[in-house]
Enzyme design. Structure first.
Site, PDB file in Angstrom:
ATOM      1  N   TYR B  30      31.215  33.906  32.907  1.00 36.77           N
ATOM      2  CA  TYR B  30      30.977  34.866  33.245  1.00 36.77           C
ATOM      3  C   TYR B  30      31.734  35.603  34.697  1.00 36.77           C
ATOM      4  O   TYR B  30      31.786  36.768  35.034  1.00 36.77           O
ATOM      5  CB  TYR B  30      29.021  35.535  33.715  1.00 36.77           C
ATOM      6  CG  TYR B  30      28.574  34.435  34.167  1.00 36.77           C
ATOM      7  CD1 TYR B  30      27.597  33.601  33.612  1.00 36.77           C
ATOM      8  CD2 TYR B  30      29.177  34.041  35.603  1.00 36.77           C
ATOM      9  CE1 TYR B  30      27.545  32.004  34.085  1.00 36.77           C
ATOM     10  CE2 TYR B  30      28.561  32.547  36.344  1.00 36.77           C
ATOM     11  CZ  TYR B  30      27.557  31.671  36.355  1.00 36.77           C
ATOM     12  OH  TYR B  30      27.221  30.376  36.569  1.00 36.77           O
ATOM     13  N   GLY B  33      35.364  38.617  34.383  1.00 35.59           N
ATOM     14  CA  GLY B  33      34.768  40.077  35.115  1.00 35.59           C
ATOM     15  C   GLY B  33      34.631  40.015  36.184  1.00 35.59           C
ATOM     16  O   GLY B  33      34.300  40.981  37.234  1.00 35.59           O
ATOM     17  N   HIS B  34      33.424  38.821  37.204  1.00 36.60           N
ATOM     18  CA  HIS B  34      33.021  39.315  38.380  1.00 36.60           C
ATOM     19  C   HIS B  34      33.565  38.337  39.863  1.00 36.60           C
ATOM     20  O   HIS B  34      32.955  37.111  39.735  1.00 36.60           O
ATOM     21  CB  HIS B  34      31.484  38.497  37.900  1.00 36.60           C
ATOM     22  CG  HIS B  34      30.259  38.893  38.784  1.00 36.60           C
ATOM     23  ND1 HIS B  34      29.780  38.796  40.011  1.00 36.60           N
ATOM     24  CD2 HIS B  34      29.888  40.038  38.383  1.00 36.60           C
ATOM     25  CE1 HIS B  34      29.349  39.226  40.475  1.00 36.60           C
ATOM     26  NE2 HIS B  34      28.986  40.255  40.143  1.00 36.60           N
ATOM     27  N   PHE B  35      34.873  38.205  40.288  1.00 37.74           N
ATOM     28  CA  PHE B  35      35.591  39.498  40.078  1.00 37.74           C
ATOM     29  C   PHE B  35      37.104  39.674  39.734  1.00 37.74           C
ATOM     30  O   PHE B  35      37.235  38.098  39.932  1.00 37.74           O
ATOM     31  CB  PHE B  35      35.564  40.464  41.567  1.00 37.74           C
ATOM     32  CG  PHE B  35      34.064  40.775  41.328  1.00 37.74           C
ATOM     33  CD1 PHE B  35      34.026  41.948  41.132  1.00 37.74           C
ATOM     34  CD2 PHE B  35      33.208  40.538  42.487  1.00 37.74           C
ATOM     35  CE1 PHE B  35      32.209  42.794  41.135  1.00 37.74           C
ATOM     36  CE2 PHE B  35      31.795  40.909  42.475  1.00 37.74           C
ATOM     37  CZ  PHE B  35      32.135  42.176  41.634  1.00 37.74           C
ATOM     38  N   LEU B  40      32.772  35.134  41.853  1.00 36.11           N
ATOM     39  CA  LEU B  40      31.573  34.803  43.067  1.00 36.11           C
ATOM     40  C   LEU B  40      30.528  34.976  41.926  1.00 36.11           C
ATOM     41  O   LEU B  40      30.283  35.596  41.098  1.00 36.11           O
ATOM     42  CB  LEU B  40      31.684  36.276  43.997  1.00 36.11           C
ATOM     43  CG  LEU B  40      32.486  37.106  44.789  1.00 36.11           C
ATOM     44  CD1 LEU B  40      32.681  37.418  45.973  1.00 36.11           C
ATOM     45  CD2 LEU B  40      32.620  35.715  45.265  1.00 36.11           C
TER      46      LEU B  40
END
Lengths: 162, 145
Positions: B30, B33-35, B40
């Site tokens: 995850y 894309g985060h970020f 984070l």
């Protein structure tokens, strides 16, 4: 996984409110574990969907120069399960906040008009440049608008099959 | 992604309290894309880590005959900009539990300092058809089952 937990932005009033959809699909990988043989959308991911919607509201309002990150959840209440095949309608409103670097939101999640969850949370404003290139955020935002206007964005006048 | 959000159970007192560990690594999917420019940890996943762990305090108390589903969260704080590379100590306490549900609180520490908390969580309980399956899963987490 692609940690994008909003599928569509349906309506937006900059600085005020946003409404979007999150679809739940049997193919989503986390459902393998939540729970084995009993796929249920994890409640915290509904919270994340709302946090991302808040991000898009902030992004659109600031011309894609700002985003928000979740910091406090005042409350999250879950009334019924969300399962594969459900389309969640997520309605989020931004409440008044005295602190300029901080936002307060209230959201309601429903499926076919039936309430599934309500949330109230606070988030901090951060510059988009720290997280993502502005152009990339703009393209993702456009992708969340659905097929309307897509042909123009792809510079096609007719449908791909026409 | 594997939706298993803590890594190990260190200690559990059924019906009372639990202590476990969650390590956050840059390999977690995850974070992709985060970020894009800053990895984070999404706050809700940290919340999930705490409430998944605490749920076992109730499940062990009720002899693995039931499972927990999230009903209410209140007074939650998460670090908005937590990067990978940390080992989080997760602690949970049950304030009350019966066949219908449980209420408790949980918090996360990095080197003894609290970085996140769930002030109050309420679970609903659902019967589990096969206690051995839950027992096996608890063992998988390193639980002393």
């Amino acid at each position: 996984m692609r940690f994008l937990l909003v599928d569509r932005i349906e309506e937006i009033q900059p600085g005020t409110s946003i409404r979007g959809f999150k679809n739940v699909a049997m193919s989503e990988d986390y459902l393998t574990w939540h729970f084995p043989e009993q796929p249920i959308l994890p409640g915290v991911l509904i919270l994340e969907s709302f946090a991302q919607l808040a991000g898009w509201l902030e992004a659109k309002t600031s011309d894609f120069t700002q985003w928000v990150l979740l910091e406090r959840v005042r409350s999250a209440r879950y009334y019924h399960f969300c399962v594969p095949g459900d389309r969640l309608t997520l309605s989020l409103e931004q409440l008044e906040s005295e602190d300029d670097g901080r936002r307060v939101y209230r959201g309601e999640c429903s499926v076919d008009g039936g309430r599934r969850a309500t949330v109230e949370f606070e988030a901090v404003v951060v510059p988009m440049a720290e997280l993502e290139e502005r152009e990339r955020a703009v393209r993702t935002y456009e992708a969340l608008q659905g097929s309307e206007g897509l042909l123009e964005r792809m510079d096609l006048k007719k449908g791909p099959r026409a | 992604m594997r939706f298993l959000l803590f890594d190990r159970v260190l200690d559990v007192v059924p019906g009372k309290r639990i202590h476990g560990v969650k390590t956050v690594t840059l390999t977690e999917p995850y974070l992709d894309g985060h970020f894009p420019k800053a990895p984070l940890v999404p706050g809700p996943l940290l919340v999930e880590a705490m409430i998944q762990l605490l749920a076992w305090t109730a499940i062990t108390k009720h002899d693995f005959k039931l499972s927990c589903v999230l009903s209410v969260l209140e007074d939650v704080e998460v670090p908005p900009q937590l990067r990978p590379g940390h080992r989080l100590d997760l602690h949970g306490q049950l304030m009350g539990t019966n066949k219908k549900g449980s209420v408790g609180r949980a918090w996360a520490e990095i080197e003894g300092e609290e970085v996140a908390r769930v002030g109050r969580v309420i679970y609903g309980h659902v019967p589990h058809p096969d206690p051995d399956v839950l027992r096996e899963r608890f063992r998988y987490y390193g639980g002393p089952a």
